[in-house]
Design an enzyme around this catalytic site. Structure first.
Site, PDB file in Angstrom:
ATOM      1  N   CYS A 113       0.811  -1.231   0.000  1.00 30.11           N
ATOM      2  CA  CYS A 113       0.000   0.000   0.000  1.00 30.11           C
ATOM      3  C   CYS A 113       0.841   1.277   0.000  1.00 30.11           C
ATOM      4  O   CYS A 113       0.329   2.345  -0.296  1.00 30.11           O
ATOM      5  CB  CYS A 113      -0.933   0.020   1.203  1.00 30.11           C
ATOM      6  SG  CYS A 113      -2.072  -1.348   1.210  1.00 30.11           S
ATOM      7  N   HIS A 253      -3.445   7.297   2.873  1.00 30.34           N
ATOM      8  CA  HIS A 253      -3.829   6.009   2.292  1.00 30.34           C
ATOM      9  C   HIS A 253      -5.184   5.624   2.885  1.00 30.34           C
ATOM     10  O   HIS A 253      -5.416   5.774   4.082  1.00 30.34           O
ATOM     11  CB  HIS A 253      -2.766   4.957   2.632  1.00 30.34           C
ATOM     12  CG  HIS A 253      -3.185   3.564   2.302  1.00 30.34           C
ATOM     13  ND1 HIS A 253      -3.749   3.229   1.093  1.00 30.34           N
ATOM     14  CD2 HIS A 253      -3.138   2.413   3.021  1.00 30.34           C
ATOM     15  CE1 HIS A 253      -4.021   1.933   1.086  1.00 30.34           C
ATOM     16  NE2 HIS A 253      -3.673   1.418   2.243  1.00 30.34           N
ATOM     17  N   ASN A 283      -9.984  -0.173   0.234  1.00 34.28           N
ATOM     18  CA  ASN A 283      -8.528  -0.051   0.197  1.00 34.28           C
ATOM     19  C   ASN A 283      -8.020  -0.539  -1.163  1.00 34.28           C
ATOM     20  O   ASN A 283      -8.090  -1.728  -1.464  1.00 34.28           O
ATOM     21  CB  ASN A 283      -7.942  -0.904   1.333  1.00 34.28           C
ATOM     22  CG  ASN A 283      -6.423  -0.904   1.362  1.00 34.28           C
ATOM     23  OD1 ASN A 283      -5.769  -0.389   0.454  1.00 34.28           O
ATOM     24  ND2 ASN A 283      -5.848  -1.498   2.396  1.00 34.28           N
TER      25      ASN A 283
END
Ligand code: ACO
Length: 326
Positions: A113, A253, A283
């Site tokens: 990520c 994020h 996500n």
């Protein structure tokens, strides 16, 4: 001194939507649980014909268009992804070919990520040293292919998408002020995709053990993420002697709304200074920050001279931040 500037952005998400109510029919979960624990209402899922490079090309083409540039104007392609089309050629090489970006280099970055912000760190260094003039950096993921749709603790979290930026040097007092990257490999087992590499290559056993899907110790990861990201954000501002009140927008994020809120609280930021789109996309790993950045630009939430803080956390474990002056 030359600085690196993001001159344009673009993003793409697949059309197909899976809502929390759809997931209620697949695993034992509820819209209420998912919203309360994560802030996610729905996510986008690539169709069967789409791989990471397809999403990346869509986002990259928009970024090129917004910058009024041609493929020949790019001399390096970087794709941040942990769901590449295949181990090799790299997804960046596939994107280079598909977009007709001749006379350039191309490679992938995998920091899960955190990949996009790692990519900014690398691109910034390469432009500042003069090694490259104009870089296309894309974060692209098709996490739905590595999501275990029988595991309610992970399948509610992830989605697919891509975001792209084009970077070049500038003599102006704007652009990337600083980037910070870090990792802790000793915590690698908190989030992993064990199968498909040279440790557990594809076999009957690896399939039966479901090794080709994401495994995550969610609660432990959550605690490390909350602590690490709040510190990272505060340290990044402190390193640049910027008071949090001078920050125009935090683009974190998008992994969990509660993690985002904890960082915002640490910096004492009001809601309007925090960009959140997790409700729509879940996500999307390396794609989450460039998608959010592009949406923030299109929504007019970023103006010239604004200080923008990007920060990410992911498998590895890895974490990264970037402070920009737009
Ligand atoms: N629906 C209903 N109940 C559920 C679900 C679900 N989808 N998932 C878990 N539960 C249950 C659990 O079984 C548990 O039940 P129990 O108490 O009876 O054992 C209970 O809910 C609480 O589970 P926790 O895991 O403690 O829940 P938590 O509040 O930690 O939320 C979550 C879980 C959303 C995964 C959170 O821990 C999280 O967001 N973690 C961090 C994720 C992250 O940041 N990852 C990094 C990036 S990912 C990457 O790099 C690819």
């Amino acid at each position: 001194m030359i600085r690196t500037r993001i001159i344009s952005t673009g993003s793409y998400v697949p059309e197909s939507v899976i809502t929390n109510h759809d997931l209620e029919k697949v695993v034992e979960t509820s819209d209420e649980w998912i919203m309360e624990r994560t802030g996610i209402r729905e996510r986008r899922i690539a169709d069967a014909s789409q791989a990471a490079s397809d999403l990346a090309c869509e986002a990259a083409q928009k970024a090129l268009k917004h910058a009024h540039l041609k493929p020949k104007d790019i001399d390096l392609v970087i794709v941040a992804t942990c769901t590449p089309d295949m181990p090799f050629p790299s997804t960046a090489c596939i994107v280079q070919d598909r977009l007709g970006i001749k006379h350039a280099a191309a490679f992938d970055i995998n920091a899960a990520c955190s990949g996009f912000v790692y990519g900014l760190h690398v691109a910034n260094s390469l432009i500042k040293t003069g090694a490259h003039k104009r870089i296309l950096l894309v974060g692209a993921e098709v996490l739905s292919r590595v999501t275990d749709w029988q595991d309610r603790t992970t399948c509610v979290l992830f989605g697919d998408g891509a975001g792209a930026v084009i970077l070049e040097g500038t003599q102006e007092k704007r652009g990337i002020i600083s980037t910070h990257i870090q990792s802790d490999g000793s915590l690698g087992d908190l989030i992993m995709l064990p199968g498909g590499g040279s440790r557990f290559s594809c076999s009957q056993e690896s399939i039966l053990k479901r090794l080709h899907f994401i495994k995550m110790k969610g609660n432990e990861t959550f605690k490390v993420a909350v602590r690490t990201l709040a510190e990272l954000a505060a340290n990044t501002l402190e390193a640049n002697r910027l008071d949090p009140s001078k920050l125009s927008l935090l683009i974190p994020h998008q992994a969990n709304l509660r993690i985002i809120q904890a960082t915002a609280k640490r910096l004492n930021l009001p809601d309007e200074k925090v960009f959140v789109n997790i409700e729509k996309y879940g996500n999307t790993s390396a794609a989450s920050i460039p998608i959010a950045l592009d949406e923030a630009v299109r929504a007019g939430r970023i103006n010239d001279g604004d200080h923008i803080l990007l920060e990410a956390f992911g498998g590895g474990l890895t974490w990264a931040s970037a402070l920009l002056r737009w």
